[in-house]
Design a protein around this motif. Structure first.
Motif, PDB file in Angstrom:
ATOM      1  N   PHE A 142       0.735  -1.141   0.100  1.00 14.31           N
ATOM      2  CA  PHE A 142      -0.179  -0.129  -0.045  1.00 14.31           C
ATOM      3  C   PHE A 142       0.952   1.069   0.011  1.00 14.31           C
ATOM      4  CE2 PHE A 142      -3.858  -1.965   2.293  1.00 14.31           C
ATOM      5  CZ  PHE A 142      -4.085  -2.938   1.255  1.00 14.31           C
ATOM      6  N   THR A 143       0.515   2.089  -0.704  1.00 14.67           N
ATOM      7  CA  THR A 143       1.112   3.691  -0.616  1.00 14.67           C
ATOM      8  C   THR A 143       0.008   4.573  -0.237  1.00 14.67           C
ATOM      9  OG1 THR A 143       2.727   2.869  -2.290  1.00 14.67           O
ATOM     10  CG2 THR A 143       2.659   5.182  -2.045  1.00 14.67           C
ATOM     11  N   ILE A 144       0.340   5.540   0.512  1.00 16.39           N
ATOM     12  CA  ILE A 144      -0.388   6.791   0.763  1.00 16.39           C
ATOM     13  C   ILE A 144       0.166   7.709   0.230  1.00 16.39           C
ATOM     14  CG2 ILE A 144       0.629   6.972   3.069  1.00 16.39           C
ATOM     15  CD1 ILE A 144      -1.536   8.311   4.174  1.00 16.39           C
ATOM     16  N   SER A 145      -0.578   8.777  -0.315  1.00 13.70           N
ATOM     17  CA  SER A 145      -0.012   9.884  -0.917  1.00 13.70           C
ATOM     18  C   SER A 145      -1.152  10.986  -0.946  1.00 13.70           C
ATOM     19  CB  SER A 145       0.285   9.623  -2.382  1.00 13.70           C
ATOM     20  OG  SER A 145      -0.865   9.352  -3.172  1.00 13.70           O
ATOM     21  N   ARG A 146      -0.441  12.161  -1.273  1.00 13.92           N
ATOM     22  CA  ARG A 146      -1.438  13.421  -1.415  1.00 13.92           C
ATOM     23  C   ARG A 146      -1.229  14.132  -2.501  1.00 13.92           C
ATOM     24  NH1 ARG A 146       0.264  16.519   3.601  1.00 13.92           N
ATOM     25  NH2 ARG A 146       2.018  16.729   2.483  1.00 13.92           N
ATOM     26  N   ASP A 147      -2.280  14.590  -3.093  1.00 19.83           N
ATOM     27  CA  ASP A 147      -2.523  15.737  -3.964  1.00 19.83           C
ATOM     28  C   ASP A 147      -2.735  16.803  -3.418  1.00 19.83           C
ATOM     29  OD1 ASP A 147      -3.765  16.011  -7.292  1.00 19.83           O
ATOM     30  OD2 ASP A 147      -2.745  17.432  -6.248  1.00 19.83           O
ATOM     31  N   SER A 148      -2.072  17.927  -3.169  1.00 19.24           N
ATOM     32  CA  SER A 148      -2.069  19.182  -2.381  1.00 19.24           C
ATOM     33  C   SER A 148      -3.192  19.735  -3.274  1.00 19.24           C
ATOM     34  CB  SER A 148      -1.125  19.606  -1.807  1.00 19.24           C
ATOM     35  OG  SER A 148      -0.247  19.024  -0.941  1.00 19.24           O
ATOM     36  N   ALA A 149      -2.741  20.092  -4.625  1.00 17.96           N
ATOM     37  CA  ALA A 149      -3.444  20.928  -5.562  1.00 17.96           C
ATOM     38  C   ALA A 149      -4.900  20.647  -5.439  1.00 17.96           C
ATOM     39  CB  ALA A 149      -2.984  20.958  -7.001  1.00 17.96           C
ATOM     40  N   ASN A 150      -5.183  19.227  -5.175  1.00 17.16           N
ATOM     41  CA  ASN A 150      -6.683  18.958  -5.525  1.00 17.16           C
ATOM     42  C   ASN A 150      -7.458  18.437  -3.980  1.00 17.16           C
ATOM     43  OD1 ASN A 150      -6.898  19.177  -8.230  1.00 17.16           O
ATOM     44  ND2 ASN A 150      -5.734  17.402  -8.708  1.00 17.16           N
ATOM     45  N   ASN A 151      -6.544  18.848  -2.755  1.00 18.33           N
ATOM     46  CA  ASN A 151      -6.942  18.427  -1.928  1.00 18.33           C
ATOM     47  C   ASN A 151      -7.305  17.194  -1.471  1.00 18.33           C
ATOM     48  OD1 ASN A 151      -6.459  21.230  -0.510  1.00 18.33           O
ATOM     49  ND2 ASN A 151      -8.304  22.002  -1.587  1.00 18.33           N
ATOM     50  N   THR A 152      -6.596  16.098  -1.953  1.00 13.77           N
ATOM     51  CA  THR A 152      -7.068  14.556  -1.963  1.00 13.77           C
ATOM     52  C   THR A 152      -6.002  14.059  -1.543  1.00 13.77           C
ATOM     53  OG1 THR A 152      -8.515  15.139  -4.002  1.00 13.77           O
ATOM     54  CG2 THR A 152      -8.105  13.106  -3.309  1.00 13.77           C
ATOM     55  N   MET A 153      -6.335  13.050  -0.746  1.00 16.71           N
ATOM     56  CA  MET A 153      -5.359  12.005   0.000  1.00 16.71           C
ATOM     57  C   MET A 153      -5.620  10.677  -0.778  1.00 16.71           C
ATOM     58  SD  MET A 153      -4.557  10.699   3.678  1.00 16.71           S
ATOM     59  CE  MET A 153      -6.227  10.125   3.940  1.00 16.71           C
ATOM     60  N   TYR A 154      -4.851   9.766  -1.178  1.00 13.97           N
ATOM     61  CA  TYR A 154      -4.874   8.525  -1.952  1.00 13.97           C
ATOM     62  C   TYR A 154      -4.599   7.479  -0.744  1.00 13.97           C
ATOM     63  CZ  TYR A 154      -5.875  11.713  -5.707  1.00 13.97           C
ATOM     64  OH  TYR A 154      -6.430  12.691  -6.748  1.00 13.97           O
ATOM     65  N   LEU A 155      -5.148   6.320  -1.289  1.00 13.57           N
ATOM     66  CA  LEU A 155      -4.389   4.917  -0.722  1.00 13.57           C
ATOM     67  C   LEU A 155      -4.467   4.146  -1.902  1.00 13.57           C
ATOM     68  CD1 LEU A 155      -3.277   3.495   1.687  1.00 13.57           C
ATOM     69  CD2 LEU A 155      -5.482   2.484   1.971  1.00 13.57           C
ATOM     70  N   HIS A 156      -3.319   3.923  -2.441  1.00 20.47           N
ATOM     71  CA  HIS A 156      -3.042   2.992  -3.461  1.00 20.47           C
ATOM     72  C   HIS A 156      -2.683   1.498  -3.020  1.00 20.47           C
ATOM     73  CE1 HIS A 156      -2.299   6.300  -6.158  1.00 20.47           C
ATOM     74  NE2 HIS A 156      -1.780   6.833  -5.409  1.00 20.47           N
ATOM     75  N   MET A 157      -3.704   0.716  -3.308  1.00 15.63           N
ATOM     76  CA  MET A 157      -3.573  -0.652  -2.600  1.00 15.63           C
ATOM     77  C   MET A 157      -3.388  -1.592  -3.767  1.00 15.63           C
ATOM     78  SD  MET A 157      -7.389   0.020  -0.610  1.00 15.63           S
ATOM     79  CE  MET A 157      -7.407  -1.512   0.336  1.00 15.63           C
ATOM     80  N   ASN A 158      -2.260  -2.293  -3.586  1.00 17.06           N
ATOM     81  CA  ASN A 158      -1.745  -3.314  -4.784  1.00 17.06           C
ATOM     82  C   ASN A 158      -1.615  -4.748  -4.019  1.00 17.06           C
ATOM     83  OD1 ASN A 158      -1.141  -1.350  -6.630  1.00 17.06           O
ATOM     84  ND2 ASN A 158       0.693  -0.879  -5.722  1.00 17.06           N
ATOM     85  N   ASN A 159      -1.715  -5.677  -4.872  1.00 15.45           N
ATOM     86  CA  ASN A 159      -1.606  -7.205  -4.426  1.00 15.45           C
ATOM     87  C   ASN A 159      -2.710  -7.401  -3.448  1.00 15.45           C
ATOM     88  OD1 ASN A 159      -0.901  -9.952  -4.412  1.00 15.45           O
ATOM     89  ND2 ASN A 159       0.880  -9.362  -3.277  1.00 15.45           N
ATOM     90  N   LEU A 160      -3.916  -7.120  -3.443  1.00 16.11           N
ATOM     91  CA  LEU A 160      -4.823  -7.234  -2.496  1.00 16.11           C
ATOM     92  C   LEU A 160      -5.026  -8.864  -2.190  1.00 16.11           C
ATOM     93  CD1 LEU A 160      -7.353  -4.323  -3.532  1.00 16.11           C
ATOM     94  CD2 LEU A 160      -6.130  -4.550  -1.364  1.00 16.11           C
TER      95      LEU A 160
END
Length: 116
Positions: free
Chosen positions: A66-84
């Motif tokens: 899993f990778t957590i990330s943030r797009d500050s320009a769009n005020n959005t946080m993400y959780l990329h979930m791989n190999n579930l």
């Protein structure tokens, strides 16, 4: 702070999902943002944290997948979930860090279901 999570769904083992958390409001009173989850019959637990300084921390079960990330320009946080995996099945929430206290805020959960 208002949070709205989205992006959950039903996938097969080994597939990927990307969760999104739309963030609005003033984050000055919190030290970061995080993803949490609650599996059936279990307590809520921390999946990943992104601090205000940009540091990331993961629970052992999700490191490397899993990778957590943030797009500050769009005020959005993400959780990329791989190999579930089936054990990843849970309701996932985005929330502030700390997740309790006078400045804490939680989004509604989004269901992730992984089937084999």
């Amino acid at each position: 702070v208002q949070l709205q999570a989205s992006g959950g769904g039903s996938v097969q083992v080994g597939e990927s999902l990307k969760l999104s958390c739309a963030v609005s409001g003033n984050l000055d009173k919190v030290s970061g943002m995080g993803w949490y989850r609650q599996a059936p019959g279990q307590q809520r637990e921390v999946v990943a944290v992104l601090t205000s300084s940009g540091s990331t921390h993961y629970g052992d079960a999700w490191k490397g997948r899993f990778t957590i990330s943030r797009d500050s320009a769009n005020n959005t946080m993400y959780l990329h979930m791989n190999n579930l995996k089936p054990d990843d099945t849970a309701v996932y929430y985005c929330a502030t860090v700390p997740a309790v206290g006078p400045f804490a805020s939680w989004g509604q959960g989004t269901q992730v279901t992984v089937s084999s």
